[in-house]
Scaffold this motif. Structure first.
Motif, short mmCIF file in Angstrom:
data_model
loop_
_atom_site.label_atom_id
_atom_site.label_comp_id
_atom_site.label_asym_id
_atom_site.label_seq_id
_atom_site.Cartn_x
_atom_site.Cartn_y
_atom_site.Cartn_z
N CYS A 82 0.82 -1.22 0.00
CA CYS A 82 0.00 0.00 0.00
C CYS A 82 0.85 1.26 0.00
O CYS A 82 0.44 2.31 0.52
N GLY A 86 -0.51 2.17 4.60
CA GLY A 86 -1.77 1.49 4.82
C GLY A 86 -1.54 0.02 5.01
O GLY A 86 -0.40 -0.47 5.04
N CYS A 98 -6.44 -1.97 -0.04
CA CYS A 98 -5.68 -1.26 0.98
C CYS A 98 -6.60 -0.42 1.87
O CYS A 98 -7.53 0.23 1.39
N CYS A 100 -6.01 2.75 4.06
CA CYS A 100 -4.97 3.77 4.19
C CYS A 100 -5.03 4.47 5.54
O CYS A 100 -6.09 4.60 6.15
N TRP A 104 -4.36 9.88 4.04
CA TRP A 104 -4.10 9.19 2.78
C TRP A 104 -5.38 8.56 2.31
O TRP A 104 -6.28 8.26 3.09
N CYS A 113 -1.79 3.81 -1.66
CA CYS A 113 -2.32 4.93 -0.88
C CYS A 113 -1.70 6.24 -1.35
O CYS A 113 -0.47 6.34 -1.51
#
Length: 649
Positions: A82, A86, A98, A100, A104, A113
């Motif tokens: 990520c 994340g 993902c 985050c 993000w 992210c």
């Protein structure tokens, strides 16, 4: 974005300033020369921060985001980092996606992210004066006609912007303990020594002594503990190497729980990791748990001689601890974490891009025993593991302990202890790697004692140094000693200090002593779209729609019959997310307190469940949050991805 810190384990930011000059190079687009492995397209990252690949379905970004690698069909999250901001989880249909960190957001592919704002934005301290509001209208407005945040950029259309800070609810009695044990052929005596001393650690943590006889234990006890063991064997990328029985993946960072035949009275089998909590304490005694840890930590010596401890720990705590992984359930978001690494070799966590490191026929690369020394560029950088481990408990690295028992010189005080002073260990002549002139197939050992030979663990010591500099806790000692009492006591002491330190210190908040309230808000982000917990005194259907971006214009919840306003313990703020993975946000109630009592009655429980704030002037300089939920252990859901303290700038 700011980060909450533990009281004594402050998180310090590390900045690197790169100055370029003397280049008349012209303008170069960050995507120039990036082909994304032919299965994706290169996109410029927001705010001129570089580039990354948006990979085709079935692929994910690797190589710092500039390459695309095929997803693992059995474990879609394998290799998905990520972007370092994340965690990878699985959506309802099993696909990787993902989650985050605050500040993000996930990209269109769901596997990277991206920043919400420019670098540095959101991390500054607000211009407020602690113990009083910064102006006469700092209280949260309730004007329903005020403008919302139509663009979702964290700033309302009326001009209000926010400063966010990650926070957590202290859970000082929970510990997730991961033991990394080298199971190569030279570790028989070392495993025996560890098995004897780990019993003492478990006993001290769970049933602390009363050394001064005052009728109270010397420190708070760990009441809820998970203990798992992994090996250094991560395979050899398909090459057949002597001593490495599984050439593909080895033990692959999965926790091992086979009972050792060399330890008496072990059970016939154990779960993947051991657990003891208040519900099982009566039936699972401390002595029994301590003995069981010795049983599973004595792995034997049939493992691969190509030790990759950091790769094993990283996979154990992230990819394998994710839903569906072999270590699922081991890590808990409200628990401290301790990692104990026991090995007599240097870390040689090989980069997946360099399988030739293991090729026994690659004579041009030199003797296979020396390749990690000869080709350090083939090994994953320590900085990558530092960044990875910092994701364990974002904002509270003081609650993550790294213990290293490795081949540092046993008689060098610079190499034993905690804190940044161990950096001097790296400068000692014995810690310099050099080929042994009497045996050109090995390095000169740091020690050669009755415990065996060990070699300079420079990467492990460097990680410990960097971990401390970043706000974490560490203790380093020598595996070459015949008596490991000091090593185990040192690591235990760091864990104990982490327990005592788990106070949520935050940046000073605007505070009105006349009402005992701060104008900030606290909301948790769950790890799914499940509803916020039901409050029978103020159900969600009594509350107008709200979001984290509209907190400054929050309209009250009202009983539809009486019209009376109410505040639920948890109020629905809607969901966020994409790619089929939604997460619910829940606003946590700020508890009312007594403005007529000294310090608002901070020594008393609040009159209702919720969180509240204590100014630093009242608490030894640590501006901190307190949590209160009568009849329950936690106010913040243990399954929350994170909690956010949101204040006006």
């Amino acid at each position: 974005m700011g980060k909450a810190t533990s009281r004594r384990g402050a998180v310090r930011s590390l900045w690197v300033l790169l100055v370029l000059g003397g280049c008349d190079c012209g303008t170069r687009h960050p995507c120039d020369g990036v082909d994304c492995s032919g299965v994706g397209r290169c996109e410029e990252l927001p705010y001129d921060t570089g580039a990354y690949c948006v990979c085709q379905a079935g692929y994910h970004p690797t190589g710092g985001g500039l390459e695309c690698t095929a997803n693992d069909a059995a474990n879609p999250c394998e290799g998905v980092d990520c972007g370092g901001y994340g965690y990878c989880g699985r959506s309802a249909d099993g696909a990787a996606v993902c989650s985050c960190f605050p500040g993000w957001h996930v990209d269109e592919s769901g596997l990277w992210c991206l920043r919400d704002g420019p670098p540095g934005d959101g991390g500054s301290t607000p211009d407020v004066v602690e113990d009083s509001f910064s102006d006469g209208d700092e209280d949260a407005p309730t004007d329903a006609d005020a403008e919302p945040d139509s663009e979702g950029d964290g700033e309302t259309d009326g001009g209000v912007s926010w400063r966010d800070e990650w926070v957590w609810e202290p859970a000082t009695n929970k510990l997730d303990l991961l033991i990394l044990m080298d199971n190569s052929g030279s570790m028989s005596q070392e495993q025996e020594s560890f098995a004897h001393r780990i019993v003492e650690m478990i006993m001290e943590l769970i049933d602390p002594a009363d050394s001064d006889g005052d009728g109270r234990p010397d420190h708070p006890a760990v009441e809820d503990i998970n203990v798992g063991v992994v090996s250094t064997d991560m395979g050899t990328m398909g090459f057949r190497v002597s001593t490495c029985s599984d050439s593909e993946r080895g033990d692959d960072g999965c926790m091992l729980s086979r009972p050792s035949p060399s330890v008496l009275d072990c059970e016939a089998e154990y779960p993947a990791f051991l657990s003891r909590d208040p519900a099982t304490a009566e039936s699972y005694g401390v002595e029994e748990l301590a003995h069981d840890v010795a049983c599973i930590a004595t792995l034997g010596t049939s493992g691969c001689g190509f030790e990759q401890p950091l790769k094993a720990v990283d996979k154990a705590l992230f990819e394998n601890a994710a839903p569906g992984g072999c270590n699922e359930g081991f890590l808990r978001p409200d628990s401290m974490v301790a990692m104990i690494l026991v090995t007599d070799e240097e870390d040689c966590s090989v980069d997946p891009a360099h399988p030739e490191m293991f090729d026994p026929s690659g004579d041009h690369l030199g003797h296979i025993n020396l390749r990690c020394f000869l080709y350090p560029e083939f090994v994953i950088p320590i900085a990558d593991y530092l960044r990875s481990f910092q994701r364990l408990l974002p904002g509270r690295l003081g609650s993550v302990v790294l213990g290293v028992i490795a081949g540092v010189p046993p008689d060098a005080p610079e190499c034993v202890g905690s804190g940044e002073s161990i950096e001097a260990c790296l400068d000692l002549p014995a810690m310099q790697e050099r080929v042994d002139p009497t045996d050109p197939a090995v390095l000169v050992p740091t020690c050669n004692t009755t415990m065996g030979s060990s070699y300079p663990p420079r990467r492990l010591v460097q990680l410990a140094v960097d971990w401390v500099k970043g706000g974490g806790r560490t203790y380093v000692d020598s595996i070459c000693k015949s008596d490991w009492t000091g090593a185990i006591r040192g690591i235990t002491s760091e864990i104990v200090d982490s327990i005592a330190d788990d106070t949520v210190c935050v940046e000073p908040l605007p505070f009105d002593p006349a009402t005992c309230m701060t104008s900030c808000y606290l909301f948790e982000t769950l790890n799914s779209d499940r509803p916020c917990e039901f409050d029978p005194g103020c159900p969600q259907e009594w509350c107008p729609a709200a979001s984290p971006e509209s907190l400054d214009v929050l309209r009250p919840c009202r009983n539809p019959v009486t019209g009376e306003a109410c505040t639920p313990l948890l109020r629905d703020l809607g969901t966020e997310g994409s790619a089929g993975f939604e997460r619910r946000r829940c606003l946590v109630r700020q508890a009312p307190r007594n403005p007529f009592a000294e310090h608002c009655g901070d020594s008393l429980v609040p009159s209702a469940a919720g969180w509240y704030y204590l100014p630093g002037a009242w608490y030894g300089g640590c501006s901190n949050l307190r949590f209160h939920n009568p009849g329950r252990e936690e106010l913040i859901d243990p399954e929350s991805s994170f909690a956010t303290l949101r204040c006006r700038r």
